[in-house]
Design a protein around this motif. Structure first.
Motif, PDB file in Angstrom:
ATOM      1  N   MET A   1      48.430   5.997   9.268  1.00 17.32           N
ATOM      2  CA  MET A   1      47.471   5.040   8.978  1.00 17.32           C
ATOM      3  C   MET A   1      47.041   5.173   7.488  1.00 17.32           C
ATOM      4  N   GLY A   2      47.882   5.415   6.655  1.00 11.33           N
ATOM      5  CA  GLY A   2      47.871   5.711   5.231  1.00 11.33           C
ATOM      6  C   GLY A   2      47.393   4.782   4.561  1.00 11.33           C
ATOM      7  N   GLU A   3      47.218   3.466   4.752  1.00 19.44           N
ATOM      8  CA  GLU A   3      47.093   2.012   3.922  1.00 19.44           C
ATOM      9  C   GLU A   3      45.566   2.184   3.666  1.00 19.44           C
ATOM     10  N   LYS A   4      45.226   1.438   2.471  1.00 25.04           N
ATOM     11  CA  LYS A   4      43.944   1.428   2.079  1.00 25.04           C
ATOM     12  C   LYS A   4      43.016   0.673   2.761  1.00 25.04           C
ATOM     13  N   VAL A   5      41.933   1.152   3.069  1.00 25.90           N
ATOM     14  CA  VAL A   5      40.654   0.445   4.104  1.00 25.90           C
ATOM     15  C   VAL A   5      39.719  -0.009   3.159  1.00 25.90           C
ATOM     16  N   GLU A   6      39.383  -1.175   3.426  1.00 23.59           N
ATOM     17  CA  GLU A   6      38.153  -1.792   2.354  1.00 23.59           C
ATOM     18  C   GLU A   6      37.512  -2.554   3.342  1.00 23.59           C
ATOM     19  N   VAL A   7      35.814  -2.692   3.151  1.00 19.79           N
ATOM     20  CA  VAL A   7      35.068  -3.424   3.708  1.00 19.79           C
ATOM     21  C   VAL A   7      34.198  -4.176   2.814  1.00 19.79           C
ATOM     22  N   PHE A   8      34.375  -5.610   2.936  1.00 15.17           N
ATOM     23  CA  PHE A   8      33.623  -6.375   2.030  1.00 15.17           C
ATOM     24  C   PHE A   8      32.156  -6.698   2.986  1.00 15.17           C
ATOM     25  N   GLY A   9      31.238  -6.406   2.498  1.00 15.04           N
ATOM     26  CA  GLY A   9      30.103  -6.566   3.124  1.00 15.04           C
ATOM     27  C   GLY A   9      28.904  -7.008   2.492  1.00 15.04           C
ATOM     28  N   ALA A  10      27.454  -6.980   3.132  1.00 15.07           N
ATOM     29  CA  ALA A  10      26.099  -6.934   2.593  1.00 15.07           C
ATOM     30  C   ALA A  10      25.326  -5.930   3.045  1.00 15.07           C
ATOM     31  N   TRP A  11      24.482  -5.317   2.027  1.00 11.98           N
ATOM     32  CA  TRP A  11      23.685  -4.280   2.311  1.00 11.98           C
ATOM     33  C   TRP A  11      22.853  -4.554   3.620  1.00 11.98           C
ATOM     34  N   PHE A  12      22.534  -5.689   3.702  1.00 15.11           N
ATOM     35  CA  PHE A  12      21.235  -5.960   4.553  1.00 15.11           C
ATOM     36  C   PHE A  12      21.894  -6.462   5.951  1.00 15.11           C
ATOM     37  N   SER A  13      23.086  -6.744   6.116  1.00 13.20           N
ATOM     38  CA  SER A  13      23.754  -7.473   7.295  1.00 13.20           C
ATOM     39  C   SER A  13      24.033  -6.409   8.338  1.00 13.20           C
ATOM     40  N   PRO A  14      23.565  -6.814   9.478  1.00  8.04           N
ATOM     41  CA  PRO A  14      23.781  -5.657  10.656  1.00  8.04           C
ATOM     42  C   PRO A  14      25.204  -5.739  11.115  1.00  8.04           C
TER      43      PRO A  14
ATOM     44  N   VAL B 253      38.038 -19.314   6.812  1.00  3.84           N
ATOM     45  CA  VAL B 253      37.437 -20.369   8.102  1.00  3.84           C
ATOM     46  C   VAL B 253      35.995 -20.130   8.028  1.00  3.84           C
ATOM     47  N   TYR B 254      35.359 -18.891   7.936  1.00  4.69           N
ATOM     48  CA  TYR B 254      33.933 -18.728   8.210  1.00  4.69           C
ATOM     49  C   TYR B 254      32.957 -18.481   6.684  1.00  4.69           C
ATOM     50  N   LYS B 255      33.786 -17.907   5.946  1.00  3.15           N
ATOM     51  CA  LYS B 255      33.365 -17.525   4.454  1.00  3.15           C
ATOM     52  C   LYS B 255      32.261 -16.745   4.400  1.00  3.15           C
ATOM     53  N   LYS B 256      32.326 -15.633   5.239  1.00  2.00           N
ATOM     54  CA  LYS B 256      31.089 -14.822   5.289  1.00  2.00           C
ATOM     55  C   LYS B 256      31.507 -13.192   5.607  1.00  2.00           C
ATOM     56  N   VAL B 257      30.862 -12.448   5.286  1.00  2.00           N
ATOM     57  CA  VAL B 257      30.822 -11.007   5.664  1.00  2.00           C
ATOM     58  C   VAL B 257      30.574 -10.759   7.195  1.00  2.00           C
ATOM     59  N   PRO B 258      31.206  -9.689   7.524  1.00  2.00           N
ATOM     60  CA  PRO B 258      32.124  -8.451   6.806  1.00  2.00           C
ATOM     61  C   PRO B 258      33.591  -9.088   7.142  1.00  2.00           C
ATOM     62  N   VAL B 259      34.197  -8.650   6.041  1.00  2.00           N
ATOM     63  CA  VAL B 259      35.735  -8.760   6.138  1.00  2.00           C
ATOM     64  C   VAL B 259      36.248  -7.278   6.059  1.00  2.00           C
ATOM     65  N   PHE B 260      37.138  -6.939   6.681  1.00  2.00           N
ATOM     66  CA  PHE B 260      37.844  -5.818   6.884  1.00  2.00           C
ATOM     67  C   PHE B 260      39.300  -5.900   6.357  1.00  2.00           C
ATOM     68  N   VAL B 261      39.653  -5.054   5.557  1.00  2.00           N
ATOM     69  CA  VAL B 261      40.952  -5.048   4.739  1.00  2.00           C
ATOM     70  C   VAL B 261      41.829  -3.929   5.024  1.00  2.00           C
ATOM     71  N   HIS B 262      42.914  -3.952   5.772  1.00  2.00           N
ATOM     72  CA  HIS B 262      43.530  -2.841   5.893  1.00  2.00           C
ATOM     73  C   HIS B 262      45.162  -2.947   5.479  1.00  2.00           C
ATOM     74  N   GLY B 263      45.433  -2.112   4.462  1.00  2.00           N
ATOM     75  CA  GLY B 263      46.708  -2.453   4.045  1.00  2.00           C
ATOM     76  C   GLY B 263      47.021  -3.801   3.387  1.00  2.00           C
TER      77      GLY B 263
END
Length: 222
Positions: free
Chosen positions: A1-14, A51-61
């Protein structure tokens, strides 16, 4: 599992914080990208979550996944160390049931109760919220966390009860959840255990900033 991991989020979002908490519990390194979702949504959010156009979005590899509960499942299945879901199929199914219950019933009913006007509508909304919270109280019987002695999947999904919903009460000037917790000792104790967890308490949004945002975005000040 060496692929890059990214989280697109908002600081206030649970919902964003759920994903980050799961990654931190598992010790997974990731890059965090803050999204200004109340301003202009970025091209990447529109690309990764059309589809939803909202966070979070998780990007793996380079491959995007949306919706926090789906992301949590993916994380747990992709990185086996420090599991957050039960391993037995039946107990895993129960955890997924309670996660869905939290997002489909408890969270909407709390928001509805805060936003309802005085009178019958408000009483019905509070009754619906109370029913959901009492079900959670019963589920916690004999347990520190929803999954037992260790913080897990359902606890992560329930994060809004321990922190965000009480801040929302304060912003709205109501006592929906705060009042109900007085009669729910197990859920109250769970909130305490959750907020005192070392990884949780160091990764909560600042209360003053959260209140200011809630007041500006959700509360009618006219």
């Amino acid at each position: 599992m060496g692929e890059k991991v990214e989280v697109f989020g908002a600081w206030f979002s649970p919902f964003s914080r759920r994903v980050e908490l799961a990654l931190k519990l598992k010790g997974i390194q990731y890059d965090y990208i803050e999204e200004e979702i109340y301003k202009k949504k970025s091209d990447l959010i529109l690309k990764f979550n059309p589809v939803y156009k909202k966070v979070p979005v998780f990007v793996h590899g380079g491959k995007p996944i949306a919706e926090s509960i789906v992301i949590l499942q993916y994380i747990d299945e992709s990185w086996k160390d420090n599991p957050i879901l039960p391993q037995h199929p039946y107990h895993k199914a129960l955890a997924l049931f309670w996660a869905k219950f939290l997002d489909d019933k408890v969270l909407p009913s709390l928001m509805k109760a805060r936003r309802s006007g005085e009178g019958k509508d408000r009483e019905e909304a509070i009754g619906e919220a109370r029913e959901g919270l009492r079900a959670l109280e019963e589920e916690l019987k004999g347990k520190k966390f929803f999954g037992g002695e260790k913080l897990g999947f359902v606890d992560i999904v329930a994060n809004f009860i321990a922190y965000w919903s009480q801040a929302m009460d304060e912003a709205f000037g109501v006592q929906i959840l705060t009042s109900e917790l007085q009669n729910l000792p197990r859920l109250t104790q769970w909130c305490h255990h959750f907020l005192q967890h070392p990884i949780v308490k160091h990764n909560l949004p600042p209360k003053t900033q959260l209140l200011a945002l809630f007041k500006s975005q959700f509360v009618d000040t006219n």
